[in-house]
Structures are given as structure tokens and as C-alpha cells.
Design a protein around this motif. Sequence first.
Motif, PDB file in Angstrom:
ATOM      1  N   LEU A 245      46.019  33.564  38.943  1.00 35.34           N
ATOM      2  CA  LEU A 245      44.712  34.176  38.734  1.00 35.34           C
ATOM      3  C   LEU A 245      44.944  35.606  38.280  1.00 35.34           C
ATOM      4  CD1 LEU A 245      41.613  33.808  38.991  1.00 35.34           C
ATOM      5  CD2 LEU A 245      41.806  34.839  41.262  1.00 35.34           C
ATOM      6  N   PHE A 246      44.661  35.882  37.011  1.00 38.09           N
ATOM      7  CA  PHE A 246      44.745  37.253  36.510  1.00 38.09           C
ATOM      8  C   PHE A 246      43.474  37.994  36.917  1.00 38.09           C
ATOM      9  CE2 PHE A 246      47.660  35.195  33.360  1.00 38.09           C
ATOM     10  CZ  PHE A 246      48.805  35.831  33.812  1.00 38.09           C
ATOM     11  N   ASP A 247      43.655  39.127  37.552  1.00 41.65           N
ATOM     12  CA  ASP A 247      42.587  39.846  38.238  1.00 41.65           C
ATOM     13  C   ASP A 247      42.602  41.292  37.765  1.00 41.65           C
ATOM     14  OD1 ASP A 247      41.093  41.264  40.188  1.00 41.65           O
ATOM     15  OD2 ASP A 247      41.619  39.836  41.740  1.00 41.65           O
ATOM     16  N   ALA A 248      41.452  41.809  37.386  1.00 40.31           N
ATOM     17  CA  ALA A 248      41.374  43.186  36.896  1.00 40.31           C
ATOM     18  C   ALA A 248      41.637  44.206  37.996  1.00 40.31           C
ATOM     19  CB  ALA A 248      40.011  43.448  36.262  1.00 40.31           C
ATOM     20  N   GLY A 249      41.501  43.812  39.269  1.00 37.12           N
ATOM     21  CA  GLY A 249      41.711  44.755  40.354  1.00 37.12           C
ATOM     22  C   GLY A 249      40.637  45.822  40.436  1.00 37.12           C
TER      23      GLY A 249
END
Length: 291
Positions: A245-249
Amino acid sequence: MQRTEGMKSTMAEVVAERKKQMSPGRMFVEACAAKGLEASVEYDMTITDSLTSSRRKPRYPARNMLKVVDLSRDPRRFYWHESPPLPGDPQVTEADLRREAANRFHRSPIPELYPTTAWVQVPPDLWEDPETFESFINYRLIVRLGTAENHTIIRGKGGLLNIPGVIRMTSKGPFGSTILAACNEAEQMGGTADGLIINPVDYYRFMGQGRLMDDLEQNGVFIVRTRLVDPGTAIVGDFGHGAQLFDAGRSVIRFAEPPPGTFAEPGVALMAEIYERVVINLLTNFFIVTL
């Protein structure tokens, strides 16, 4: 007494530490006290991952199945993934024994992240009671955002159900047997089926008819039960090694005007938004199982 640079630095650290200890709801409550209905707070974290549940019986969100990559702290620009061989590919040594040996290897840029948005309507003057307003943000707005996040991960644009190439399995036999067949297929590809996403209708039906759910959980399978897969459908896969899961944070909460049709009546609305996208690295290790 004149402040020194060291004192200024210490005070800034104290303020930063206090913010870390505050819940997302408390941070917004304080912004609302200062700016009223113009309040807007940007968070340097994904707020759906910021709160723990007080439920005695946990119900896990889909994000908990996945390896989360916080792109605000991770400089990577690409990700790797594999796909099954194409017709006409040369024979690969021992591919009959190790099927994954024939997979093709790829490098792709990190894809565009999708926004995930949730809305709540704030009861009149609720913001005048800071503790209740904080609880409303934490356990209503962010919980709704968690549901919206499940939708993004599972059935939204780019969600697990809509990623091209995921293998679909069905059988005239029992649904549970097909789930177990998918677990076996993941292992025949060199992986491990360590995750199952299933509708509560099926989860509780299996509990009432036998031990399948207990057996899977005792065997280390992480089960997410959610209405966001249809009854008679399940997602089985190697979530630990085969997806991310790529997450912008980062996240935002603010007062805003909701889209038409969001609520049954007019009123003050709050919006929460995060930014993320799921990818599958090992396409051959995931299965959509249907009756």
C-alpha cells in the motif's frame, strides 16, 4: 529574560512532542477553537492508522493486511512486480516444479495515488463541547474514513477486485473448498496465502457450519471481514510478500461543502481525506474466489 536560541529550540520540541501525543480529533478541536468554521488541519500521517479500537472483538481494516510504504519518508520512485509467462515464451528450467520461475520481471514507477474521502455532518454546536467533539472526529469521522479506505483498497478504482490479471477461481463444489484451493495455489506458486478478505455473511455462515474460519486463523491466515466484497466472493493472497500500500503519509480534516446528495438535510459538514494506492507485486499469488 531574553530567550536564547537553545530555549527556542527546546520550546519548539515541546510543542512538536505535544502534537504527537494529541489525537487527530484533539488537534482539530484546538484549530476550531482558534478559527471556527474556517478550521483546517493538515497531518503528517495517515489518520486511519492513528487510533486504536476499544472493541473487545476486533474487526481489522484492509490496510492492516498490507505492507505500508510511507512515501513521505521513503524516497523510492519505482516498484518491482512479476507477471505470468506469455504464450510462446521459451521453456524455463524446472518451471514444471517451480512455476514462478517462468514469471516475467518488471520495474514500474510508483503510480498516482488516489484520494480517499469521508464526510460527516456535525450536530449543531457540537464543537462547543471539546471532549465530545474530539470523540466525534476520532470515532465517527475517522471510522467513516476507514470504511472509505476499505473501499479504495478493495473495490475502488485500482482496488484489489479491479487490478487486471488477478486470477479468478470458481467451482461447482463448496465455497470453502474453493477458498482452500486458492490457498494451495498460492503455495504452488512459491508463496503463502496469509490473508483472506470475506463478507461477514460468509464468515458467520462458515462459523455456524464448521471450523473453516478458526482453522484458517490458527494456521496464520489474517482474515478481514467486510461488506465491501460481495457475499459469495473472497480475496485470497500472499499479502505479506505480494502486495503493498503506497501511502502519502499525510491527511487533512476541514469544514467544507459536501457534494450534492451526501446528506439527507443541510448542515455543517466535516471532510477527512487521505491519499494512497494498492499495488500487487506477485500477481500469480492472488485469487478472487467466487461461488
